[in-house]
Design an enzyme around this catalytic site. Structure first.
Site, PDB file in Angstrom:
ATOM      1  N   GLU A   1       0.836  -1.207   0.000  1.00  0.00           N
ATOM      2  CA  GLU A   1       0.000   0.000   0.000  1.00  0.00           C
ATOM      3  C   GLU A   1       0.869   1.254   0.000  1.00  0.00           C
ATOM      4  OE1 GLU A   1      -3.403   0.114  -0.287  1.00  0.00           O
ATOM      5  OE2 GLU A   1      -3.088  -2.017  -0.700  1.00  0.00           O
TER       6      GLU A   1
ATOM      7  N   TRP B   1       2.038   1.678  -3.508  1.00  0.00           N
ATOM      8  CA  TRP B   1       0.984   2.295  -4.334  1.00  0.00           C
ATOM      9  C   TRP B   1       1.016   3.813  -4.169  1.00  0.00           C
ATOM     10  CZ3 TRP B   1      -2.006   1.036  -8.249  1.00  0.00           C
ATOM     11  CH2 TRP B   1      -2.350  -0.304  -8.481  1.00  0.00           C
TER      12      TRP B   1
ATOM     13  N   TRP C   1     -20.925  11.442 -19.961  1.00  0.00           N
ATOM     14  CA  TRP C   1     -21.585  10.964 -18.754  1.00  0.00           C
ATOM     15  C   TRP C   1     -22.941  11.649 -18.588  1.00  0.00           C
ATOM     16  CZ3 TRP C   1     -19.223   6.890 -16.837  1.00  0.00           C
ATOM     17  CH2 TRP C   1     -17.845   6.754 -16.987  1.00  0.00           C
TER      18      TRP C   1
ATOM     19  N   ASN D   1     -10.781   1.833   3.020  1.00  0.00           N
ATOM     20  CA  ASN D   1     -10.305   1.760   1.637  1.00  0.00           C
ATOM     21  C   ASN D   1     -11.147   0.835   0.757  1.00  0.00           C
ATOM     22  OD1 ASN D   1      -8.256   2.535  -0.362  1.00  0.00           O
ATOM     23  ND2 ASN D   1      -7.775   0.350  -0.356  1.00  0.00           N
TER      24      ASN D   1
ATOM     25  N   TRP E   1     -16.298  10.597 -12.982  1.00  0.00           N
ATOM     26  CA  TRP E   1     -15.471  10.293 -11.826  1.00  0.00           C
ATOM     27  C   TRP E   1     -14.922  11.548 -11.152  1.00  0.00           C
ATOM     28  CZ3 TRP E   1     -10.424  11.981 -12.211  1.00  0.00           C
ATOM     29  CH2 TRP E   1      -9.931  12.221 -13.509  1.00  0.00           C
TER      30      TRP E   1
ATOM     31  N   TRP F   1      -9.498   7.071  -7.885  1.00  0.00           N
ATOM     32  CA  TRP F   1     -10.727   7.308  -8.647  1.00  0.00           C
ATOM     33  C   TRP F   1     -10.576   6.861 -10.096  1.00  0.00           C
ATOM     34  CZ3 TRP F   1     -15.683   8.161  -7.873  1.00  0.00           C
ATOM     35  CH2 TRP F   1     -16.087   8.482  -6.577  1.00  0.00           C
TER      36      TRP F   1
END
Length: 482
Positions: free
Chosen positions: A283, A286, A315, A350, A368, A391
């Site tokens: 993590e 990341w 969208w 998370n 998004w 996202w």
């Protein structure tokens, strides 16, 4: 009053005494050291910074004043308004005796522009700026492919990152010692037009701000809880995460400290595949990955999709559906419980972040970027790189993103990660009496009349999502074959 030369340390997202390279290097210069923090509420609002995060910053800065004062280092905490106000402030401090500026680099676009202007102020005065890159554990540009390129896929990035960790390790700078240089009193700056930093609103009170207490939380997690991280981290009803993200976001602790402590406390586990320590380290990697991507692809800072073709998706962006999502009133219990956790506490588990992001984009068909902005406006641990990366992953528009046809089913996600509905009932009191078998889908009404009807049919929404992506993918294929 005669001027006294001093070293100026400009604190931003590095609100700590331990492992603070800028502070450490300034103290080595032999001059009195003055720390500076400028609260830029107008710029924070432009960045949609959550009020609870602003409060945490203000509370931490006040505590840091006390911690630095014990080391003979005054901290000037200033209310600065906007980033654009800072160069003029720096000119005043230059004229008052600042011999050099020490700070840590930031990766976002407006912050880089601001820092270049400040560097110009010092350069025009014939003085140096020393910038140190400590935001990521491995600085951007240090993890490259064999051809010298930027990794756009996480797995090879992680492999190279781990190889570099084993080769060079991480360096944490020691806590600075008591300065024996004659300290400058805050009264030295009374002739300057400096507005004292305002206090916060107290909304972050659940979070301690004493640095030693935060470091102790990190030690306890690495020593006592990280072994269970792999098995417990995905279940929001459990206390299975580190609870350190808010402190990483404002720099009360550094990623380097986390890695170093993890290696110390879990010496035989941190690089053992699928151990709790290795999964938590992943993590942290990341986090670095998204920082590296942000530096390499600055268009992301302008809210562009990494996969450029997906910016062509039209969208529907139904505002009523978006409001239902924001309010936690979609009729999908796991989604609603997660959103109420965010709204009430400023934090979200998370696993739930992935579920609600997928739901907004692929069930409600809302851009998004609307969700990304809403998260930043609420999260105490809001970090642009990680938030944008997460996202875009969920929306299938980013680097190493989930394939667009991978669409979370919120009901099955709920059954898997909150099987007994403990978390749902904690956040949705109107469902407190619903039997376990029905908690994940307490419909049809009026059986549980205190709960809202579902705002969308997941199976139909999934088909619509595939159509939206197919349209732009087909158009891109046609362009590629022309």
């Amino acid at each position: 009053m005669s001027k006294t030369a001093f070293s100026l340390v400009w604190l931003r997202n590095d609100l700590r005494v331990y492992d603070n390279q800028a502070l450490y290097e300034a103290c080595q210069a032999g001059l009195p050291v003055v720390a500076l923090f400028v609260a830029t509420a107008q710029s924070w609002q432009q960045h949609f910074m959550a009020p609870i995060k602003q409060d945490l910053i203000r509370r931490r800065v006040q505590q840091l004043q006390t911690e630095l004062a014990a080391l003979n280092i005054p901290l000037l905490a200033i209310e600065g308004g906007h980033y654009s106000d800072i160069p003029a402030l720096m000119q005043q401090l230059c004229a008052s005796g600042a011999a050099a500026l020490y700070g840590h680099t930031e990766y976002e676009l407006r912050e880089q522009v601001r820092d270049r202007k400040v560097s110009d102020v010092f350069a025009d005065a014939g003085k140096a700026c020393y910038w140190f890159d400590r935001k990521a554990v491995m600085a951007p540009g240090s993890i490259l492919s064999k051809t010298g390129g930027i990794y756009q896929i996480f797995t090879p990035f992680k492999k190279t990152w781990l190889a570099r960790l084993r080769e060079v390790g991480v360096r944490c700078f020691p806590r600075v010692q008591l300065s024996h240089a004659q300290a400058l009193e805050p009264s030295y700056f009374k002739t300057l037009s400096l507005a004292p930093m305002l206090a916060g609103d107290g909304s972050s009170e659940a979070y301690v701000v004493d640095e030693l207490q935060v470091l102790d939380k990190m030690r306890q997690f690495c020593r006592d809880k990280v072994a269970f991280y792999q098995t417990e981290r995905d279940f929001p009803a459990l206390d299975g995460t580190s609870s350190l993200s808010a402190y990483l976001a404002i720099g009360v602790i550094s990623g380097q400290q986390c890695v170093s402590r993890l290696q110390l406390e879990a010496a035989n586990e941190w690089d053992k595949e699928k151990s709790g320590a290795a999964v938590w380290l992943s993590e942290l990697i990341w986090r670095d990955f998204y920082h590296h991507i942000l530096m390499a692809f600055p268009q992301l800072i302008k809210h562009k999709a990494f996969q450029k073709d997906t910016d062509g998706i039209v969208w529907p962006n139904n505002p009523q559906l978006f409001q239902a999502w924001c309010d936690g009133k979609t009729g999908y219990p796991i989604v609603d419980a997660a959103m109420r956790q965010l709204n009430q506490t400023g934090w979200m588990h998370n696993r739930l972040r992935m579920i609600v992001a997928s739901f907004l984009v692929k069930d409600l068909h809302i851009d998004w970027r609307w969700g990304e902005q809403y998260f930043m406006s609420k999260l105490i641990d809001g970090d642009f790189a990680a938030n944008n990366g997460g996202w875009q992953w969920a929306a299938s528009t980013g680097t190493d993103a989930a394939p667009y046809f991978r669409i979370f089913n919120p009901v099955t996600q709920s059954e898997r990660f909150d099987p007994d509905g403990v978390f749902i009932k904690r956040m949705l009191p109107e469902l407190a009496e619903v039997p376990k078998k029905q908690i994940h889908w307490p419909h049809p009404l009026p059986l549980w009349s205190g709960y809202v009807k579902p705002v969308v049919d997941h199976s139909k929404a999934r088909i619509k999502t595939l159509e939206l992506f197919h349209t732009v993918k087909k158009s891109q294929d046609e362009v590629d074959h022309e």
